[in-house]
Design a protein around this motif. Structure first.
Motif, short mmCIF file in Angstrom:
data_model
loop_
_atom_site.label_atom_id
_atom_site.label_comp_id
_atom_site.label_asym_id
_atom_site.label_seq_id
_atom_site.Cartn_x
_atom_site.Cartn_y
_atom_site.Cartn_z
N PHE A 167 -5.87 -2.73 -6.80
CA PHE A 167 -5.84 -1.89 -5.60
C PHE A 167 -4.76 -0.82 -5.69
O PHE A 167 -5.00 0.34 -5.37
N LEU A 195 -12.89 3.88 1.48
CA LEU A 195 -14.01 3.18 2.12
C LEU A 195 -15.23 3.16 1.21
O LEU A 195 -15.93 2.16 1.08
N VAL A 196 -15.48 4.30 0.53
CA VAL A 196 -16.62 4.39 -0.39
C VAL A 196 -16.41 3.44 -1.58
O VAL A 196 -17.32 2.73 -2.00
N ALA A 221 0.62 -7.71 2.10
CA ALA A 221 0.39 -6.33 2.53
C ALA A 221 -0.22 -5.47 1.42
O ALA A 221 0.00 -4.28 1.36
N MET A 222 -1.00 -6.06 0.54
CA MET A 222 -1.64 -5.36 -0.56
C MET A 222 -0.63 -4.66 -1.46
O MET A 222 -0.99 -3.75 -2.20
N LEU A 252 -2.29 -10.62 10.30
CA LEU A 252 -2.68 -9.26 10.66
C LEU A 252 -1.97 -8.80 11.93
O LEU A 252 -1.54 -7.66 12.03
N ARG A 270 1.52 -7.81 11.08
CA ARG A 270 1.53 -6.51 10.40
C ARG A 270 1.26 -5.39 11.39
O ARG A 270 1.83 -4.32 11.32
N SER A 271 0.32 -5.66 12.31
CA SER A 271 -0.09 -4.65 13.25
C SER A 271 1.06 -4.26 14.17
O SER A 271 1.25 -3.09 14.50
N GLN A 287 3.59 -2.01 12.52
CA GLN A 287 3.07 -0.71 12.08
C GLN A 287 3.59 0.40 13.00
O GLN A 287 3.56 0.26 14.21
N SER A 298 3.34 3.74 15.22
CA SER A 298 2.20 3.99 16.09
C SER A 298 1.08 4.78 15.42
O SER A 298 -0.07 4.39 15.45
N VAL A 299 1.41 5.90 14.80
CA VAL A 299 0.35 6.67 14.15
C VAL A 299 0.75 6.98 12.72
O VAL A 299 1.73 7.69 12.48
N GLY A 300 0.03 6.42 11.78
CA GLY A 300 0.25 6.82 10.40
C GLY A 300 -0.84 7.81 10.07
O GLY A 300 -1.90 7.77 10.67
N ASP A 301 -0.59 8.69 9.14
CA ASP A 301 -1.68 9.58 8.76
C ASP A 301 -2.32 9.04 7.51
O ASP A 301 -1.66 8.78 6.51
N ASP A 302 -3.64 8.84 7.59
CA ASP A 302 -4.32 8.25 6.45
C ASP A 302 -4.75 9.34 5.47
O ASP A 302 -4.73 10.51 5.77
N ALA A 322 -7.96 -5.61 17.82
CA ALA A 322 -6.55 -5.49 18.17
C ALA A 322 -5.66 -5.75 16.97
O ALA A 322 -4.62 -5.11 16.81
N VAL A 323 -6.07 -6.70 16.10
CA VAL A 323 -5.18 -7.01 14.99
C VAL A 323 -5.44 -6.15 13.75
O VAL A 323 -4.61 -6.10 12.86
N ARG A 349 -5.05 -0.97 14.10
CA ARG A 349 -3.84 -0.16 13.95
C ARG A 349 -3.43 -0.07 12.48
O ARG A 349 -2.64 0.77 12.11
N LEU A 350 -3.95 -0.99 11.68
CA LEU A 350 -3.57 -1.01 10.26
C LEU A 350 -4.45 -0.04 9.48
O LEU A 350 -5.46 0.44 9.99
N TYR A 395 -8.21 -3.06 6.27
CA TYR A 395 -8.02 -4.37 6.91
C TYR A 395 -9.18 -4.74 7.81
O TYR A 395 -9.50 -5.92 7.95
N GLN A 454 -5.89 10.87 11.71
CA GLN A 454 -5.38 10.42 13.00
C GLN A 454 -4.33 11.36 13.56
O GLN A 454 -4.21 11.51 14.77
N LEU A 455 -3.56 11.99 12.65
CA LEU A 455 -2.49 12.87 13.12
C LEU A 455 -3.07 14.00 13.94
O LEU A 455 -2.57 14.34 15.02
N GLU A 495 -4.46 12.62 17.34
CA GLU A 495 -3.38 12.30 18.28
C GLU A 495 -2.71 13.56 18.80
O GLU A 495 -2.33 13.64 19.97
N LEU A 512 -24.27 6.03 -3.39
CA LEU A 512 -22.90 6.45 -3.10
C LEU A 512 -22.40 7.43 -4.15
O LEU A 512 -21.58 8.30 -3.87
#
Lengths: 345, 604
Positions: A31, A151-152, A290-291, A331, A334-335, A338, A340-344, B114-115, B118-119, B123, B204-205, B208, B312
């Motif tokens: 990963f 995700l893909v 946490a991977m 989870l 971990r949640s 975390q 509040s907002v991470g940018d993915d 909920a769990v 946010r991750l 997950y 998300q940035l 938000e 894909l």
């Protein structure tokens, strides 16, 4: 429950936990280097266990056909890719070598009576057959979309897992199999009686973990992989190709899976589709870490082994539920940690 | 004629006519197959919303189907006396079973969401795999649920005086539910809440910063998807009249995802196409493959697994995506929008000259690196402040501190006189701070108009239910009218309907500005707004910014184009290596020796 039973359960948990820990390490490795959640990790375990069983019962080893088939596809893909890049026909040497190797294991697997040869020869041949699947699966299924969203990659991983399960059924049949233990002796350790195969599992897991640690700390390839895991683009800029990193990490994953399969096959009956549950427990360990953290993941996987073993005693029909419900508090924790907002991406 | 073609009433009439025709032509066996396709479509539709639109995924949808099915079965077969207290009231009632299934699904999905939501993205799928497996073992081992043998003898469904006991009558019930679900989903996607869900794809940035609560947007998508699955489960129980754990395992959850991917995961029709293709193909493969391989087994998984890999790798939009490319674009014109009645309320604007946004000795360290060192600046209403400096000077870091994306190591930021420490980017957006991004963040597959309307998110009130039932149309029309108005102000008034991804780079920036303006901000933070614009577009942008300034907006811009900045800004702050090296009017900055040295190097 008395002490004797607790010791026995603890021993069982230790054995399966050691395997889950190995798988968790390999899942995190793949990963962090490639962003692939390697769901097919469990198939390396079952394929090597079933290959061992086939050899010991004197049946031909047909897994080589899959290796050879994938190697041919990989070869074709490489030739086409070379043609598109350099506008000339060349045959890349590595994929040719893999195809030749595939032909070699098909030939040997179908003709050599492995049941008359020693355990070491059997183990060697199982490794020769299963380990090449790692880089081949990477080449054929993941390399063309290496930069796709994670995700893909996950969906492709699931699809490969599903296809391999079908392939496993075709190659090994629906019957479960168990192999002969490496030795029949038992060891008396204080009040506990320990089957020697348990010691084999724990010893091999520990040795493999140490070997991996040495590989990452001292060898150039190991350091290159760590660099690729830390920062993919940065590593590429200093000459560590993502293809190399992907292929190497998948080779290691296949090796870890194959070794796990060989040592665990005398203890549990393995079916063609047992890999999913096995690798998922590795995933539980990896998620606890946490991977990203190898030691925490290994510890988590050992806990999963214990939880599984003790819940077999208290509530055997709820064993799997208890193990997977363990995930929820992890989870949640971990949640809550975390930001509040991470940018993915 | 075109309007007629695109109207939902025409669509429903066509669907019902097609269903009627099919029911007359199909053999009983094919009718059963059609029912299976309908049941699967319902679940897959949820996955289209979850995976294709919101960019998350779940392998546990089959388990939600199971919750719906078991709820129906238990309520239908277990006598009131044997039910847990509280449920005995529902005993024997089909609608009671449906209610129980929906409530149980909401509870399970809320906990899982909920769990995991946010991750980071992997997950949720891992959590749902674990949930799918746990569900399988839980239902297989619990006595109330009949163990692995399951619950049989479920009576035929009686509903509102009608009896649904055979494939033909269930056909209408199942496909009626599918049509309803398609309508509700389409309504949701074409609304304020839907845009919030779709904006998750832009990062998300961004969402938000536009005032979207990304967690609740994700949760909405996850809950709706789970509820569709639960309804499918309820229908399943009354179709099969028998429920056992086997068809609700993780394998089935994977199958649903495969259907979505094969059909086209980002299009609503993809759900039905995918379910149809996979169900029919599976029937056929289960016949053919065992003959081919000379033994029995579920070998179709090999075909589906490889098909997914190819899809894909080659055509991620699936069959529906390929079909959409064949249909001429003209048919797909969005229908005429309802005319907006009235305007959205405007925000109270600070008085001219009042300080709106203020940075007070901001320091931000990243380990040993000091990205900002004691930087102070302020922007007042009716003023344009430019922040300039060479690459790596710390402009973007400062920008992030000002918009609450990042927290300063020391010093404080005040917005409208209030410290923003501890506030989120979302609450700043709701209070009138709007921004654009240096690396443009638009939803490429969404129209220019809808992209701009994301900015107006905080000015709407209607929620998910109102959107699904189309009770939001008046407000929706005002939101879209506002977005269209701001787009015409930036010069994109004639490009509303085209996809944002097909605009030129400079125009992307203009859409971002319109999106920011649609939130009715009192301060506008622009990160390199003129990059990639042509000369005339720059002039038009400068005109617009001057006009906004005249209306009392406070504008802070980071920009490299000196001609643009010098002609526009009232004041300029120059930073280099994280520190302020000069501040003043454009004329003062032009002759400031420290600035010249920073940009051109010392003249030694």
């Amino acid at each position: 429950m008395n002490g004797q039973i607790a010791l026995m359960l603890g021993q069982d948990g230790m054995t399966s936990g050691a395997i889950y820990a190995l798988l968790a390490l390999s899942i995190i490795l793949v990963f962090s280097v490639t962003r692939i959640l390697l769901v097919p990790q469990g198939e390396f375990v079952t394929f090597s266990a079933l290959t061992m069983a086939a050899m010991q019962s004197g049946r031909p080893v047909r897994l080589g056909v899959l290796v050879f088939g994938l190697a041919l596809v990989a070869l074709a893909m490489d030739i086409v890719a070379e043609r598109q890049r350099h506008r000339r026909w060349t045959v890349p040497r590595t994929s040719l070598a893999l195809a030749a190797h595939g032909l070699f294991v098909v030939g040997l697997g179908l003709s050599v009576p492995f049941d008359h040869l020693g355990l070491l020869v059997q183990i060697g041949f199982a490794l020769l057959t299963v380990v090449p699947l790692g880089p081949l699966i990477y080449r054929v299924f993941f390399q063309p979309i290496a930069s796709a969203p994670s995700l893909v990659l996950l969906m492709v991983a699931i699809a490969v897992h599903v296809a391999l399960i079908g392939g496993g059924l075709l190659i090994f049949g629906p019957e479960g199999a168990r192999t002969e233990p490496f030795s029949d002796s038992v060891v008396q350790l204080g009040p506990a009686i320990i089957a020697s195969q348990t010691l084999w599992v724990i010893g091999v897991s520990a040795a493999l973990t140490v070997a991996l640690w040495l590989f990452f700390e001292t060898s150039l390839w190991g350091k290159a992989l760590r660099a690729a895991a830390f920062n993919r683009l940065g590593a590429e800029l200093v000459g560590i190709s993502p293809v190399f990193a992907g292929r190497t990490s998948m080779t290691l994953a296949a090796l870890i899976g194959a070794v796990s399969g060989i040592v665990v096959a005398p203890i549990t009956t393995i079916y063609y589709d047992s890999g999913f549950l096995i690798s998922l427990k590795g995933f539980v360990g990896a998620i606890i870490g946490a991977m990203s953290s190898y030691p925490v993941a290994a510890l988590g996987a050992l806990m999963v082994g214990q939880a599984e073993s003790f819940s077999t005693f208290w509530a055997s029909s709820y064993k799997e539920i208890i193990v997977f419900t363990l995930l929820l508090p992890v989870l949640l924790w971990r949640s809550l940690r975390q930001p509040s907002v991470g940018d993915d991406e | 004629m075109r309007r007629l073609l695109a109207s939902p009433v025409t669509g429903i009439a066509a669907a019902v006519a097609a269903l009627g025709l099919m029911s007359a032509l199909l053999t009983p066996y094919q009718l059963t197959l059609a029912n299976n396709i309908g049941l699967a479509s319902l679940t897959v539709l949820g996955l289209v919303l979850l995976t294709g639109v919101a960019g998350m995924t779940s392998f546990g949808q089959a388990a939600f189907v199971g919750v719906g099915a078991y709820s129906a079965a238990v309520i239908a077969t277990v006598p009131a006396a044997n039910l847990p207290p509280g449920l005995s009231l529902l005993a024997g009632s089909p609608l009671g079973g449906l209610l129980l299934g929906l409530v149980a699904t909401v509870i399970v999905a809320s906990v899982l969401g909920a769990v995991t939501l946010r991750l980071s993205g992997h997950y949720l799928p891992l959590g749902t795999i674990a949930w799918g497996l746990s569900f399988y073992y839980l239902f297989g081992t619990t006595e109330l649920f009949g163990g692995f043998g399951g619950i049989s003898d479920i009576p035929a469904l009686h509903l509102a005086g009608l009896t649904f006991s055979d494939a033909a009558s269930l056909y209408w019930l199942i496909w009626g539910a599918v049509i309803l679900a398609v309508l509700v989903t389409a309504n949701l996607l074409d609304s304020r809440s839907g845009r919030a869900i779709r904006s998750l794809r832009g990062g998300q940035l961004m969402a938000e910063s536009m005032g979207v609560n990304t967690f609740s947007a994700k949760m909405t998508a996850f809950l709706v998807a789970a509820l569709f699955a639960a309804v499918a489960g309820w229908l399943y129980a009354y179709t099969q009249r028998f429920v056992a754990a086997a068809p609700f395992g993780t394998q089935a959850g994977i199958d649903f995802l495969f259907m979505a991917l094969i059909g086209g995961v980002n299009r609503v029709p993809g759900a039905i196409i995918g379910a149809g293709v996979v169900v029919v193909l599976r029937e056929w493969l289960q016949d053919v493959l065992p003959h081919l391989f000379g033994r029995t087994g579920n070998f179709e998984t090999i075909v589906f697994g490889l098909a997914i890999v190819v899809i894909l790798q080659k055509t991620p939009t699936g069959i529906a995506g390929a079909l959409a490319r064949l249909v001429p674009k003209r048919l797909w014109r969005p229908q005429a929008r309802r005319r907006a009645v009235g305007e959205l309320p405007r925000r109270y604007m600070p008085l001219p000259g009042e300080v709106v946004l203020e940075a007070d000795s901001i320091t931000r360290r990243f380990g040993g690196l000091v990205a900002n060192n004691e930087v102070s600046l302020s922007v007042a209403s009716g003023e344009i402040l430019a922040l300039i400096g060479p690459n790596g000077a710390g402009k973007s870091t400062l920008f992030n501190q000002l918009s609450a994306v990042d927290r300063p190591t020391s010093g404080e930021v005040r917005f409208l006189g209030r410290r923003i420490h501890g506030l989120t980017a979302r609450s700043l957006a709701a209070n009138g701070l709007a921004r654009t991004f240096q690396h443009v963040r638009l939803i490429r597959g969404m129209s220019v108009l809808e992209n701009a309307a994301v900015g107006a998110h905080t000015r709407g009130r209607n929620g998910v239910l109102a959107s699904m039932l189309r009770l939001d149309r008046a407000e929706e029309a005002r939101l879209l009218a506002e977005a269209a108005h701001q787009l015409s102000r930036v010069g994109l008034g004639d490009q509303l309907a085209i996809k944002a991804g097909s605009l030129a780079l400079g125009q992307h920036r203009l859409v971002e500005i319109a999106r920011a303006l649609a939130s009715d901000p009192c301060v506008l933070l622009l990160d390199e707004p003129a990059a990639g614009l042509r000369f005339q577009e720059k002039q038009a942008l400068a005109r617009l910014l001057r006009q906004l300034k005249a209306e009392g907006m406070a504008i802070l811009l980071v920009e490299h184009d000196m001609d643009f900045v010098m002609g526009l800004a009232d004041r300029i702050v120059v930073i280099d290596f994280g520190e302020t090296i000069a501040a003043g009017t454009p004329e003062e900055i032009r002759v400031n020796p420290a600035v010249i040295e920073a940009y051109l190097g010392g003249a030694e």
